[in-house]
Design an enzyme around this catalytic site. Structure first.
Site, PDB file in Angstrom:
ATOM      1  N   HIS A  75     -15.392  59.799   2.244  1.00  0.00           N
ATOM      2  CA  HIS A  75     -14.467  58.862   2.903  1.00  0.00           C
ATOM      3  C   HIS A  75     -14.381  57.519   2.164  1.00  0.00           C
ATOM      4  CE1 HIS A  75     -14.244  61.605   6.328  1.00  0.00           C
ATOM      5  NE2 HIS A  75     -15.566  61.624   6.370  1.00  0.00           N
ATOM      6  N   ASN A 127     -11.890  63.646  12.714  1.00  0.00           N
ATOM      7  CA  ASN A 127     -11.092  64.142  11.593  1.00  0.00           C
ATOM      8  C   ASN A 127      -9.676  64.436  12.068  1.00  0.00           C
ATOM      9  OD1 ASN A 127     -12.997  64.157   9.437  1.00  0.00           O
ATOM     10  ND2 ASN A 127     -13.918  66.018  10.249  1.00  0.00           N
TER      11      ASN A 127
END
Length: 519
Positions: A58, A131
């Site tokens: 990320h 997510n």
């Protein structure tokens, strides 16, 4: 306009930030730099240290400030104050990211998007670390590092490697549902304004009386789930690698604030006991036909960061950060992430990362047992006891508000009455009684792939993609395009994996890959 008065970090003024001292005979071509030039030394030394380690996953993200508002009261399910009372508003900080690529990579690559939200509530911070797909690739936490390594760069070539990717997934086939979502056009969203956020994990909503319900959270975009084809995504990756970041910034700057609606799915403990799937398995969804979506509130992103590093790069999100009324379940992946995420923040940002403005709660904090360490900026609780069960009254200094009359600083924060005993009353909170674990034996365990793992992917392919013209063919094309770049040694296991969804899907991918290889 007069130029600003520049100073060193310690406050000493200096007239020109572009000059450096030197020793010379006056010739502009000759001279030696001086170690006494604090301005030059500090400028160079800070430059070498101005980056913190990037996130191992990320790393590349879009970040915004916003607001969450309750539209449907759910106080019958939870005591969490930010979810109760229609019209209740809370400040938020959001970070939506790709997963595998490093900082500076293209926004439009095919990847899952991380969807993180920090809500600043009157009971402390609530973090959601979700997510943009409702299922995940693995359900065993020990596989998590290997999963992410297989999506990154080869240890020898330092090149992203389709062989690593398909070798891992063809040998860990419980991720087939997530793979089919990734290789549909959902893997290349039009923008981060067009992606949903799913908890994946099962959580609990709790009440002080000991009752609780299992829930999954869904943030549904109100902009529509528009996507890019692989060709469009590749083109944008080359022409404008910051396309998603630019899109979000420009829309907020123009007042076109994106929004999401929060829904929950709710399951009683009794339903969980007899449900056909393991409700703690994040490779599975709860079908909406069994557990319909219930609307809760609206999230609006309405402010760009003042400074990306200060607001977004330093932001830390962890699924362990929960307020009273929300609790973890026995989901083993969630349990593992509750350790891994704050541990990553300590590594990246230092032991006192919670004191940074972007992470600091909007309520008073009194935590005198967590002090010292690099970068403490909260006053460090002066001389207050740094050990438990002290009979001493705290000093007048502490970084909290005035609270209620007659309360110690700890009780002001916790909202407790005087305990009448040394120290303060216990602060375990009502959620402690919900952490009930079934007694059993300790044993080594690894989940097995069964035919059940292919039921939901089959339904996704037939009932979701099958209703959208061309989407099944697009899935085949996307998978074949990537798999064809991998070593043929991993092809057969991958064909077999997709054949377990339907024989037709596996055969279509086989034909697409082998026909390209023969050309």
């Amino acid at each position: 306009m007069a130029p600003p008065l520049y100073t060193l970090a310690e406050g000493r003024p200096y007239p020109d930030a572009s000059t450096a001292q030197r020793f010379s005979d006056g010739s502009p071509a000759k001279g030696l730099a001086l170690l006494q030039d604090t301005q030059l030394i500090e400028t160079l030394a800070h430059f070498s240290r101005e980056r913190v380690p990037e996130r191992v996953v990320h790393a590349s993200a879009v970040g915004t400030w916003g607001e969450f508002e309750v539209t449907h009261d759910i106080s019958h399910l939870t005591s969490a104050k930010f979810l109760t009372g229609i019209g209740t508003k809370s400040k938020t900080l959001s970070r939506i990211s790709t997963v595998g690529p490093g900082a500076g990579s293209a926004d439009t690559v095919r990847d899952v998007r991380g969807w993180a939200l920090k809500i600043f509530t009157e009971e402390g911070n609530q973090n959601f670390v979700f997510n943009d797909i409702p299922v995940f690739f693995v359900r065993d936490p020990i596989k998590f590092p290997s999963l992410n390594r297989s999506h990154k760069r080869h240890p020898a070539t330092n090149i992203t490697d389709p062989t690593m990717f398909w070798d891992f997934h063809s040998q860990n086939q419980e991720g087939i549902h997530a793979l089919m979502l990734l290789y549909s056009n959902r893997g290349t969203p039009q923008s981060v304004r067009h992606v949903n956020g799913y908890s994946g994990h099962t959580y609990k909503l709790t009440k002080p009386d000991g009752t609780f319900h299992y829930v999954k959270f869904h943030f549904k975009t109100n902009q529509g789930t528009d996507t890019l084809t692989e060709q469009e995504a590749d083109k944008l990756a080359g022409e404008d690698p910051d396309f998603h970041k630019r899109d979000m910034w420009d829309n907020i700057a123009k007042g076109n604030y994106p929004s999401w609606t929060l829904y929950i799915q709710v399951m009683t403990p009794q339903q969980a006991e007899t449900y056909r799937w393991n409700i703690f398995d994040m490779t599975r969804v709860w079908p909406h036909s069994d557990f319909p979506l219930q609307e809760v509130g609206k999230l609006t992103q309405n402010k760009n960061p003042d400074n990306y590093f200060a607001d977004i790069e330093q932001a830390a999100f962890s699924p362990s950060t929960m307020v009273p009324g929300i609790a973890p379940s026995a989901d083993i992946m969630l349990q593992a992430r509750m350790f891994a995420y704050p541990d990553a923040a300590r590594y990246r940002l230092g032991t006192n990362y919670q004191q940074l403005p972007c992470n600091r709660p909007a309520v008073p904090v009194y935590c005198p047992y967590q002090r010292d360490g690099q970068g403490t900026i909260n006053g460090n609780y002066a001389g207050d006891p740094n050990y438990v069960r002290s009979a001493l009254k705290p000093l007048a200094f502490c970084p909290v508000d005035k609270g209620l009359p007659g309360q110690t600083p700890q009780q002001k924060v916790l909202g407790q009455k005087e305990s009448g005993k040394g120290g303060t009353a216990a602060a375990a909170g009502p959620d402690a009684k919900h952490n009930i674990w079934v007694m059993g034996t300790v044993e080594d365990y690894a989940s097995e792939v069964t035919e059940e793992d292919f039921e939901q992917p089959r339904e996704f392919g037939e009932k979701v993609l099958g209703k959208q013209p061309g989407q099944q063919e697009q899935l085949v094309s996307n998978v074949a395009g990537h798999l064809g770049k991998a070593d043929p040694a991993v092809w057969e296991a991958t064909f077999d994996m997709f054949s377990r969804v339907t024989p037709e899907l596996g055969e279509a991918i086989r034909k697409a890959v082998t026909s390209k290889a023969q050309k």
